[in-house]
Each structure stands twice: as C-alpha cells, then as structure tokens.
Design an enzyme around this catalytic site. Sequence first.
Site, PDB file in Angstrom:
ATOM      1  N   ARG A  56      14.959  29.587 -19.575  1.00 60.22           N
ATOM      2  CA  ARG A  56      15.414  30.879 -19.068  1.00 60.22           C
ATOM      3  C   ARG A  56      14.566  31.344 -17.892  1.00 60.22           C
ATOM      4  O   ARG A  56      14.986  32.166 -17.096  1.00 60.22           O
ATOM      5  CB  ARG A  56      15.291  31.950 -20.157  1.00 60.22           C
ATOM      6  CG  ARG A  56      16.299  31.869 -21.264  1.00 60.22           C
ATOM      7  CD  ARG A  56      15.925  32.830 -22.382  1.00 60.22           C
ATOM      8  NE  ARG A  56      15.926  34.227 -21.990  1.00 60.22           N
ATOM      9  CZ  ARG A  56      16.996  34.986 -21.951  1.00 60.22           C
ATOM     10  NH1 ARG A  56      18.165  34.499 -22.257  1.00 60.22           N
ATOM     11  NH2 ARG A  56      16.912  36.248 -21.584  1.00 60.22           N
ATOM     12  N   ARG A 111       9.678  28.202  -9.231  1.00 63.06           N
ATOM     13  CA  ARG A 111      10.039  27.883  -7.844  1.00 63.06           C
ATOM     14  C   ARG A 111       8.813  27.754  -6.957  1.00 63.06           C
ATOM     15  O   ARG A 111       7.778  28.346  -7.237  1.00 63.06           O
ATOM     16  CB  ARG A 111      11.057  28.867  -7.295  1.00 63.06           C
ATOM     17  CG  ARG A 111      10.826  30.318  -7.468  1.00 63.06           C
ATOM     18  CD  ARG A 111      11.917  31.100  -6.733  1.00 63.06           C
ATOM     19  NE  ARG A 111      12.979  31.564  -7.616  1.00 63.06           N
ATOM     20  CZ  ARG A 111      12.975  32.762  -8.187  1.00 63.06           C
ATOM     21  NH1 ARG A 111      11.989  33.605  -7.981  1.00 63.06           N
ATOM     22  NH2 ARG A 111      13.974  33.126  -8.966  1.00 63.06           N
ATOM     23  N   ARG A 147      14.518  37.183 -35.042  1.00 65.71           N
ATOM     24  CA  ARG A 147      13.233  37.761 -34.673  1.00 65.71           C
ATOM     25  C   ARG A 147      13.483  39.233 -34.397  1.00 65.71           C
ATOM     26  O   ARG A 147      14.500  39.605 -33.809  1.00 65.71           O
ATOM     27  CB  ARG A 147      12.711  37.049 -33.415  1.00 65.71           C
ATOM     28  CG  ARG A 147      11.282  37.359 -33.090  1.00 65.71           C
ATOM     29  CD  ARG A 147      10.314  36.678 -34.014  1.00 65.71           C
ATOM     30  NE  ARG A 147       8.933  36.989 -33.634  1.00 65.71           N
ATOM     31  CZ  ARG A 147       7.953  37.152 -34.509  1.00 65.71           C
ATOM     32  NH1 ARG A 147       8.167  37.027 -35.803  1.00 65.71           N
ATOM     33  NH2 ARG A 147       6.729  37.419 -34.100  1.00 65.71           N
ATOM     34  N   ARG A 200       4.913  43.244 -23.979  1.00 65.12           N
ATOM     35  CA  ARG A 200       5.044  43.870 -22.662  1.00 65.12           C
ATOM     36  C   ARG A 200       5.026  45.379 -22.751  1.00 65.12           C
ATOM     37  O   ARG A 200       5.268  45.959 -23.811  1.00 65.12           O
ATOM     38  CB  ARG A 200       6.305  43.405 -21.927  1.00 65.12           C
ATOM     39  CG  ARG A 200       7.538  43.326 -22.779  1.00 65.12           C
ATOM     40  CD  ARG A 200       8.660  42.533 -22.072  1.00 65.12           C
ATOM     41  NE  ARG A 200       9.698  42.195 -23.029  1.00 65.12           N
ATOM     42  CZ  ARG A 200      10.659  41.306 -22.841  1.00 65.12           C
ATOM     43  NH1 ARG A 200      10.749  40.662 -21.706  1.00 65.12           N
ATOM     44  NH2 ARG A 200      11.546  41.076 -23.767  1.00 65.12           N
ATOM     45  N   GLU A 234       6.275  46.911 -26.432  1.00 64.91           N
ATOM     46  CA  GLU A 234       7.195  46.099 -27.230  1.00 64.91           C
ATOM     47  C   GLU A 234       6.402  45.131 -28.104  1.00 64.91           C
ATOM     48  O   GLU A 234       5.721  44.252 -27.598  1.00 64.91           O
ATOM     49  CB  GLU A 234       8.104  45.346 -26.251  1.00 64.91           C
ATOM     50  CG  GLU A 234       9.221  44.588 -26.911  1.00 64.91           C
ATOM     51  CD  GLU A 234      10.203  44.017 -25.875  1.00 64.91           C
ATOM     52  OE1 GLU A 234      10.541  44.720 -24.896  1.00 64.91           O
ATOM     53  OE2 GLU A 234      10.602  42.858 -26.048  1.00 64.91           O
ATOM     54  N   TYR A 278      21.840  33.627 -28.163  1.00 65.63           N
ATOM     55  CA  TYR A 278      20.914  34.412 -27.324  1.00 65.63           C
ATOM     56  C   TYR A 278      21.649  34.796 -26.036  1.00 65.63           C
ATOM     57  O   TYR A 278      21.358  34.299 -24.963  1.00 65.63           O
ATOM     58  CB  TYR A 278      19.693  33.525 -27.050  1.00 65.63           C
ATOM     59  CG  TYR A 278      18.471  34.173 -26.436  1.00 65.63           C
ATOM     60  CD1 TYR A 278      18.462  35.482 -25.972  1.00 65.63           C
ATOM     61  CD2 TYR A 278      17.300  33.443 -26.310  1.00 65.63           C
ATOM     62  CE1 TYR A 278      17.330  36.041 -25.411  1.00 65.63           C
ATOM     63  CE2 TYR A 278      16.160  33.980 -25.751  1.00 65.63           C
ATOM     64  CZ  TYR A 278      16.184  35.278 -25.296  1.00 65.63           C
ATOM     65  OH  TYR A 278      15.057  35.817 -24.725  1.00 65.63           O
ATOM     66  N   ASP A 281      22.880  36.979 -22.888  1.00 65.67           N
ATOM     67  CA  ASP A 281      22.552  38.070 -21.985  1.00 65.67           C
ATOM     68  C   ASP A 281      23.799  38.941 -21.845  1.00 65.67           C
ATOM     69  O   ASP A 281      24.884  38.556 -22.283  1.00 65.67           O
ATOM     70  CB  ASP A 281      22.148  37.508 -20.614  1.00 65.67           C
ATOM     71  CG  ASP A 281      20.753  36.889 -20.649  1.00 65.67           C
ATOM     72  OD1 ASP A 281      19.948  37.310 -21.493  1.00 65.67           O
ATOM     73  OD2 ASP A 281      20.474  35.988 -19.837  1.00 65.67           O
TER      74      ASP A 281
HETATM   75  N1  UDP Z   1       7.847  33.666 -21.309  1.00 62.87           N
HETATM   76  C1  UDP Z   1       6.512  33.326 -21.206  1.00 62.87           C
HETATM   77  N2  UDP Z   1       5.661  34.174 -20.542  1.00 62.87           N
HETATM   78  C2  UDP Z   1       6.088  35.323 -19.981  1.00 62.87           C
HETATM   79  C3  UDP Z   1       7.450  35.662 -20.075  1.00 62.87           C
HETATM   80  C4  UDP Z   1       8.306  34.817 -20.757  1.00 62.87           C
HETATM   81  O1  UDP Z   1       6.092  32.305 -21.716  1.00 62.87           O
HETATM   82  O2  UDP Z   1       5.258  36.063 -19.411  1.00 62.87           O
HETATM   83  C5  UDP Z   1       8.756  32.742 -22.034  1.00 62.87           C
HETATM   84  C6  UDP Z   1       8.771  32.993 -23.527  1.00 62.87           C
HETATM   85  O3  UDP Z   1       8.887  31.737 -24.163  1.00 62.87           O
HETATM   86  C7  UDP Z   1      10.033  33.797 -23.740  1.00 62.87           C
HETATM   87  C8  UDP Z   1      10.976  33.228 -22.688  1.00 62.87           C
HETATM   88  O4  UDP Z   1      10.097  32.879 -21.602  1.00 62.87           O
HETATM   89  O5  UDP Z   1      10.530  33.653 -25.047  1.00 62.87           O
HETATM   90  C9  UDP Z   1      12.049  34.176 -22.216  1.00 62.87           C
HETATM   91  O6  UDP Z   1      11.464  35.406 -21.875  1.00 62.87           O
HETATM   92  P1  UDP Z   1      12.266  36.662 -21.335  1.00 62.87           P
HETATM   93  O7  UDP Z   1      11.289  37.746 -21.114  1.00 62.87           O
HETATM   94  O8  UDP Z   1      13.096  36.247 -20.195  1.00 62.87           O
HETATM   95  O9  UDP Z   1      13.230  36.977 -22.549  1.00 62.87           O
HETATM   96  P2  UDP Z   1      13.844  38.355 -23.085  1.00 62.87           P
HETATM   97  O10 UDP Z   1      13.014  38.706 -24.262  1.00 62.87           O
HETATM   98  O11 UDP Z   1      13.720  39.354 -22.003  1.00 62.87           O
HETATM   99  O12 UDP Z   1      15.245  38.020 -23.472  1.00 62.87           O
END
Ligand code: UDP
Length: 367
Positions: free
Chosen positions: A171, A175, A249, A281, A301, A349, A351
């Site tokens: 996800r 880059r 989760r 976060r 969170e 999962y 979006d």
């Molecule tokens: N992830 C990570 N570090 C970060 C942000 C995300 O390793 O700082 C990884 C983590 O495995 C997470 C996945 O990327 O489960 C997807 O994160 P994202 O924040 O995109 O998912 P959301 O919870 O917003 O759906």
Amino acid sequence: MHYDYLIVGAGLFGSVFAFEMKKRGKRCYIIDKRKHSAGNIYTKEQLGIQVHCYGAHIFHTSDKMIWDYIGQFAEFNHYINSPVAVYRDELYNLPFNMNTFSRLWNVRTPKEAKEKIAGQISDLSIKEPENLEEQALSLVGRDVYEKLIKGYTEKQWGRDCRELPAFLIKRLPLRFTYDNNYFNDPYQGIPVGGYTRIIEKLLDGIEVRTGISWQEFLREEQDISYDKLLYTGMIDEYFDYRLGALEYRSLRFETQELPDEENYQGNAVVNYTEREVPYTRIIEHKHFEFGKQAGTVITKEYPAEWNPGEEPYYPINDEKNNRLYEAYRGLAEREKNVLFGGRLGMYRYYDMDKTIKAALKMAQREA
Ligand code: UDP
C-alpha cells in the site's frame, strides 16, 4: 411497512447502495447501531474544525469515474497527504522517497540511494518475499525497515512482521524522486464541510434509523418487512460465528481539543514509528482543510486488540483468515435474498474509492 431493501449499516457502502437503489425506484430502510450515520467516515465539527472521529480519511483514487461520482456530493479541496514519521529524535518524510533517503544516508541522487539499499540487502537472499518483513527488506533495505516499518507495523497489527502478509506494505509507495505525496493516485482531496455531509446527501429521502443494532431490530421490530437484506456488518457475526471467528484489528482514539494552541504539529498526519510509543499516529485535523481557526483538535490513534463486541476496523487478511472468509462466503451465497457488502461484510481492506466501486457494482447487479 414494506421495503424493497433493508440495509444494515449506514456507512459508505450501505449509503451508496441506498442512493443507487432509490434512483432506480426502490424503497430502502437503513439501520445503524451507532447514534449517527456515516460509519467510520463520520466527521463532526469541534472548535470549527471537521474532526475525523474514526481516524483520518483521505479520499484518493485512480478512477476518474469514482472521482466524478463522489464529486456530485461534495467539493474536494487540494489536500495532498504527506505524513511525517518520527523515530526517536529523528524526523523523516513519508512515503519512502528521496527526501527520506537523503535524510537517512546523506545521499543526493537516486543512484546513490539505490546503491545504499542494494548494499543493505546483498547478504539476504530473498527471491519471492513470503511475508511483510521480507517484502519490506527487499524493497527498502534494513535501515528503513528498522526505523520506519518494523515498530509501526508490529504495533499496528499486533504481530511480528514475519507473520504478516506482504501485501500490507505494498500500500505504501516507494519512489526515487523528491516527492512526499503518500498516494500515487491522480485524484485526491478532503471534502469541504466533512464526510458526514456526503452521507447525508446520499441518504436524502431515505428512511434511516440509528441507535439500533441488527439483533435489536430482529427482536423488536415487527412492522417492517422487506424483500432483500444488505448486511454490511461482520459476515461471521451474521452467521453466529458458526464456522469460527474471523480476526480483526481494532483502534482506540483519544481526541483532545486545544483551544489555545493554534498549530500543534504543523502537519495533518505524524506517524510514530518506534515500538515504545503506544500510538501509531497523531492527527491534527485542521491541516486537512488548511484551517485558520484559533485553536486546534488532535487525535492520537492507538492500535488495539479486537475482541467480540468491540469495534472492528481492519480485517486481518492473512491466509488463515482469508480461508475462513471464503467458507463464510460459501454460506452467504446460499443465503436467499441476503447481500453482503463493505469492509466487514466482504472482509476486505477496502479504501473509500473501492468501497464505492463495489457498492455501485452491487447496485447494478440488482437493477
Ligand atoms: N507503514 C509503516 N510505517 C509507516 C506507515 C505505514 O510501516 O510510517 C506500513 C504498515 O505496515 C501499515 C501499512 O504501511 O500497516 C499501511 O499503512 P497506512 O497508514 O497506509 O494504512 P491505513 O491504516 O491508513 O489504512
């Protein structure tokens, strides 16, 4: 009263489906166990700021049709998600890009960054990554994995990265340009006035009853009949967990109003990637809308274990759970006049854009 559809769950999936079926002349009745509609995209105003009550929702899509569709219900601003990651006393840009790499290794060019990553994984012989750890290591090397991925992912999912499916990390873009845009999609933004208003527009003219669960409805409501049911709650719960419980989760949110603080963290999303900080976060909601209010609202969170009766946020799409879901899907297909939709009904999962797309597809099939 008789309806064509009873819809359980007034979230995005149920609301798009209801809107579409109403357009086709069908009568829908929609219920939700929460006191409000909009599911997890619910936003409410605090200190003049639209607060994302169940976690940050940033609308992004590659699908022009979906972008135009949602555009009927709201104007979107030009917000671009560019989270900052904090690891101990170090700060990095996300997603993993040249800004991250230059900060980590003092490199300047993509070639130097690629060499650095290659050097960090030369001793590992990963051909086909079999889990999240192998996937992450082979993409970004050991430093990024250890500082920005391992701790965050393990607290987010409550399990070791070697036991998590590789697709979770896919996800996250990687880059070799100096580009902090978290998403690759060409369309992105936050709806002006919040998400709740979108749901209200979708549900305009449709009967909605909040504060009643599916079980309560079955027990108490005798006056409403319907031809078909759309269930957007947990599919295993619908079947009384008869094949076993799927795993989810959960999340816990701690929201604080700070009326005297104008700018708490300078960014909408700041990730805390080390294992020791209990939250993943902090969201500062005003930055989603370029807010100029005097105060601010922040939300921490916390990932949480899910137990029956608690709010499920994420399906855990590992092999074991996916197999169990497939068995439930088998039951669902045999269930007459019942449809299953959304993140919980389809154990996916999703979006927001994918949720809308799936709801539109279902409505088309029904028409
Ligand atoms: N992830 C990570 N570090 C970060 C942000 C995300 O390793 O700082 C990884 C983590 O495995 C997470 C996945 O990327 O489960 C997807 O994160 P994202 O924040 O995109 O998912 P959301 O919870 O917003 O759906």
